[in-house]
Scaffold this motif. Structure first.
Motif, PDB file in Angstrom:
ATOM      1  N   GLN A  53       0.830  -1.208   0.000  1.00  0.00           N
ATOM      2  CA  GLN A  53       0.000   0.000   0.000  1.00  0.00           C
ATOM      3  C   GLN A  53       0.867   1.262   0.000  1.00  0.00           C
ATOM      4  OE1 GLN A  53      -3.775   0.671   0.590  1.00  0.00           O
ATOM      5  NE2 GLN A  53      -2.868   2.545  -0.226  1.00  0.00           N
ATOM      6  N   SER A  54       1.836   1.324   0.902  1.00  0.00           N
ATOM      7  CA  SER A  54       2.695   2.507   0.994  1.00  0.00           C
ATOM      8  C   SER A  54       3.557   2.669  -0.259  1.00  0.00           C
ATOM      9  CB  SER A  54       3.597   2.406   2.229  1.00  0.00           C
ATOM     10  OG  SER A  54       2.830   2.385   3.413  1.00  0.00           O
ATOM     11  N   TYR A  55       3.995   1.556  -0.813  1.00  0.00           N
ATOM     12  CA  TYR A  55       4.842   1.596  -2.007  1.00  0.00           C
ATOM     13  C   TYR A  55       4.050   2.103  -3.210  1.00  0.00           C
ATOM     14  CZ  TYR A  55       8.720   0.027  -5.003  1.00  0.00           C
ATOM     15  OH  TYR A  55       9.786  -0.027  -5.869  1.00  0.00           O
ATOM     16  N   LEU A  56       2.826   1.593  -3.370  1.00  0.00           N
ATOM     17  CA  LEU A  56       2.003   2.035  -4.492  1.00  0.00           C
ATOM     18  C   LEU A  56       1.558   3.477  -4.301  1.00  0.00           C
ATOM     19  CD1 LEU A  56       0.955   1.033  -7.161  1.00  0.00           C
ATOM     20  CD2 LEU A  56      -1.075   0.136  -6.018  1.00  0.00           C
ATOM     21  N   ASP A  57       1.302   3.882  -3.072  1.00  0.00           N
ATOM     22  CA  ASP A  57       0.990   5.288  -2.786  1.00  0.00           C
ATOM     23  C   ASP A  57       2.161   6.181  -3.186  1.00  0.00           C
ATOM     24  OD1 ASP A  57      -1.563   4.954  -1.797  1.00  0.00           O
ATOM     25  OD2 ASP A  57      -0.917   4.749   0.288  1.00  0.00           O
ATOM     26  N   ARG A  58       3.372   5.721  -2.881  1.00  0.00           N
ATOM     27  CA  ARG A  58       4.573   6.487  -3.230  1.00  0.00           C
ATOM     28  C   ARG A  58       4.708   6.629  -4.745  1.00  0.00           C
ATOM     29  NH1 ARG A  58       9.656   7.969  -1.406  1.00  0.00           N
ATOM     30  NH2 ARG A  58      11.360   7.676  -2.897  1.00  0.00           N
ATOM     31  N   ILE A  59       4.480   5.538  -5.465  1.00  0.00           N
ATOM     32  CA  ILE A  59       4.553   5.583  -6.927  1.00  0.00           C
ATOM     33  C   ILE A  59       3.504   6.548  -7.477  1.00  0.00           C
ATOM     34  CG2 ILE A  59       4.280   4.249  -9.050  1.00  0.00           C
ATOM     35  CD1 ILE A  59       5.329   1.807  -7.521  1.00  0.00           C
ATOM     36  N   TYR A  60       2.292   6.451  -6.945  1.00  0.00           N
ATOM     37  CA  TYR A  60       1.203   7.319  -7.398  1.00  0.00           C
ATOM     38  C   TYR A  60       1.524   8.788  -7.138  1.00  0.00           C
ATOM     39  CZ  TYR A  60      -3.397   9.567  -7.422  1.00  0.00           C
ATOM     40  OH  TYR A  60      -4.449  10.411  -7.645  1.00  0.00           O
ATOM     41  N   LYS A  61       2.144   9.068  -6.000  1.00  0.00           N
ATOM     42  CA  LYS A  61       2.444  10.444  -5.620  1.00  0.00           C
ATOM     43  C   LYS A  61       3.537  11.056  -6.477  1.00  0.00           C
ATOM     44  CE  LYS A  61       3.905  13.251  -1.645  1.00  0.00           C
ATOM     45  NZ  LYS A  61       4.251  13.222  -0.196  1.00  0.00           N
ATOM     46  N   TYR A  62       4.579  10.285  -6.779  1.00  0.00           N
ATOM     47  CA  TYR A  62       5.753  10.862  -7.421  1.00  0.00           C
ATOM     48  C   TYR A  62       5.891  10.562  -8.916  1.00  0.00           C
ATOM     49  CZ  TYR A  62       7.327  11.915  -2.685  1.00  0.00           C
ATOM     50  OH  TYR A  62       7.402  12.401  -1.409  1.00  0.00           O
ATOM     51  N   ALA A  63       5.221   9.538  -9.419  1.00  0.00           N
ATOM     52  CA  ALA A  63       5.388   9.193 -10.832  1.00  0.00           C
ATOM     53  C   ALA A  63       4.739  10.227 -11.748  1.00  0.00           C
ATOM     54  CB  ALA A  63       4.810   7.809 -11.113  1.00  0.00           C
ATOM     55  N   ASN A  64       3.655  10.846 -11.266  1.00  0.00           N
ATOM     56  CA  ASN A  64       2.951  11.867 -12.052  1.00  0.00           C
ATOM     57  C   ASN A  64       2.541  11.376 -13.435  1.00  0.00           C
ATOM     58  OD1 ASN A  64       3.066  13.979 -10.097  1.00  0.00           O
ATOM     59  ND2 ASN A  64       5.206  14.337 -10.620  1.00  0.00           N
ATOM     60  N   ARG A  96       9.123  -4.809  -7.005  1.00  0.00           N
ATOM     61  CA  ARG A  96       9.875  -4.553  -8.236  1.00  0.00           C
ATOM     62  C   ARG A  96       8.985  -4.724  -9.465  1.00  0.00           C
ATOM     63  NH1 ARG A  96      13.557  -6.458  -4.584  1.00  0.00           N
ATOM     64  NH2 ARG A  96      15.633  -5.461  -4.593  1.00  0.00           N
ATOM     65  N   LEU A  97       8.060  -5.661  -9.408  1.00  0.00           N
ATOM     66  CA  LEU A  97       7.119  -5.825 -10.517  1.00  0.00           C
ATOM     67  C   LEU A  97       6.210  -4.603 -10.634  1.00  0.00           C
ATOM     68  CD1 LEU A  97       6.152  -9.593 -10.143  1.00  0.00           C
ATOM     69  CD2 LEU A  97       7.310  -8.550 -12.103  1.00  0.00           C
ATOM     70  N   LEU A  98       5.839  -4.043  -9.498  1.00  0.00           N
ATOM     71  CA  LEU A  98       4.975  -2.863  -9.495  1.00  0.00           C
ATOM     72  C   LEU A  98       5.662  -1.665 -10.150  1.00  0.00           C
ATOM     73  CD1 LEU A  98       3.027  -2.615  -6.106  1.00  0.00           C
ATOM     74  CD2 LEU A  98       2.114  -2.391  -8.418  1.00  0.00           C
ATOM     75  N   ILE A  99       6.867  -1.338  -9.713  1.00  0.00           N
ATOM     76  CA  ILE A  99       7.550  -0.171 -10.258  1.00  0.00           C
ATOM     77  C   ILE A  99       7.856  -0.376 -11.741  1.00  0.00           C
ATOM     78  CG2 ILE A  99       9.892  -0.932  -9.618  1.00  0.00           C
ATOM     79  CD1 ILE A  99       8.538   2.676  -9.452  1.00  0.00           C
ATOM     80  N   SER A 100       8.147  -1.615 -12.122  1.00  0.00           N
ATOM     81  CA  SER A 100       8.425  -1.916 -13.533  1.00  0.00           C
ATOM     82  C   SER A 100       7.167  -1.751 -14.379  1.00  0.00           C
ATOM     83  CB  SER A 100       8.959  -3.341 -13.677  1.00  0.00           C
ATOM     84  OG  SER A 100      10.140  -3.530 -12.928  1.00  0.00           O
ATOM     85  N   SER A 101       6.059  -2.268 -13.904  1.00  0.00           N
ATOM     86  CA  SER A 101       4.816  -2.222 -14.677  1.00  0.00           C
ATOM     87  C   SER A 101       4.317  -0.794 -14.854  1.00  0.00           C
ATOM     88  CB  SER A 101       3.742  -3.084 -14.015  1.00  0.00           C
ATOM     89  OG  SER A 101       3.398  -2.592 -12.735  1.00  0.00           O
ATOM     90  N   VAL A 102       4.412   0.017 -13.803  1.00  0.00           N
ATOM     91  CA  VAL A 102       3.952   1.410 -13.910  1.00  0.00           C
ATOM     92  C   VAL A 102       4.858   2.197 -14.846  1.00  0.00           C
ATOM     93  CG1 VAL A 102       3.557   3.560 -12.664  1.00  0.00           C
ATOM     94  CG2 VAL A 102       2.847   1.390 -11.645  1.00  0.00           C
ATOM     95  N   MET A 103       6.162   1.997 -14.749  1.00  0.00           N
ATOM     96  CA  MET A 103       7.085   2.719 -15.618  1.00  0.00           C
ATOM     97  C   MET A 103       6.864   2.362 -17.083  1.00  0.00           C
ATOM     98  SD  MET A 103      11.270   2.906 -15.616  1.00  0.00           S
ATOM     99  CE  MET A 103      11.471   1.324 -16.457  1.00  0.00           C
ATOM    100  N   VAL A 104       6.728   1.076 -17.364  1.00  0.00           N
ATOM    101  CA  VAL A 104       6.500   0.641 -18.746  1.00  0.00           C
ATOM    102  C   VAL A 104       5.160   1.168 -19.251  1.00  0.00           C
ATOM    103  CG1 VAL A 104       6.093  -1.380 -20.215  1.00  0.00           C
ATOM    104  CG2 VAL A 104       7.973  -1.395 -18.570  1.00  0.00           C
TER     105      VAL A 104
END
Length: 206
Positions: A53-64, A96-104
């Motif tokens: 939850q915290s990791y996905l919140d972080r991605i949502y907040k900063y990935a823009n 790691r799968l989460l950050i990879s999938s959102v970036m791609v």
């Protein structure tokens, strides 16, 4: 979709995706002793201390990235799990799968997006590792990145229905999916036939 632009929609969606992935990861952690699982670049030596939850919140907040990217990332994770049955999503690789999938997804969907070095900082990993993760994720998907409007709508509608069922009464009678009190411990996920626009229940990352 216009609904995704609603400021209240995305936090709820992020929360639900987090709980879904957490359930999948925990289920596959329990099953790891019964089925062979391959170690990959996504696999950490230890479980990350930060919650999904915290990791996905972080991605949502900063990935823009655009809100649609999170739906597409969800599609990619499902495709990856189906194509790589020996690499089930678990608590050692989900971050790691989460950050990879959102970036791609951001690179495929958005006209403007951050580079790998930025996503590496968001994900708490090195740029070199982020580069390796991207390449392995793309190969894991078989470079199947296109998401048709119909596929997007099907996945988004599924998530909407699931979120609605988790809300307190009033119960929406039209919803055909439900959580039974005595449901199986196995994680059930909808996998979709994109060509025929039909879907069937299948276990995510057995």
């Amino acid at each position: 979709m216009a609904e995704l632009e609603n400021p209240n929609m995305m936090p709820n969606l992020i929360t639900f995706l987090s709980s879904l992935l957490e359930e999948v990861a925990e289920s596959n952690d329990l099953n790891c002793g019964f089925k062979a699982q391959k170690i990959s670049v996504f696999h950490g030596l230890t479980r990350p201390t930060i919650s999904i939850q915290s990791y996905l919140d972080r991605i949502y907040k900063y990935a823009n990235c655009s809100p649609s990217c999170f739906i597409v990332a969800y599609v990619y994770l499902d495709r990856f799990a189906q194509r790589q049955p020996s690499l089930p999503i678990n608590s050692f690789n989900v971050h790691r799968l989460l950050i990879s999938s959102v970036m791609v997804a951001a690179k495929f969907m958005d006209d403007m997006y951050y580079n790998n070095a930025y996503y590496a900082k968001v994900g708490g990993i090195s740029t070199t590792e982020m580069n390796f993760l991207e390449v392995d994720f793309l190969f894991g998907l078989g470079f199947h990145l296109n998401v048709t409007p119909n596929t997007f709508h099907t996945y988004y509608t599924y998530l909407q229905r699931k979120m609605m069922m988790l809300q307190p009464p009033p119960i929406i009678a039209e919803s055909s999916l439900s959580f039974g009190k005595g449901r199986s411990l196995k994680v059930v996920h909808l996998c979709f036939n994109e060509e025929e626009s039909s879907h069937q229940k299948q276990q995510l990352a057995v």
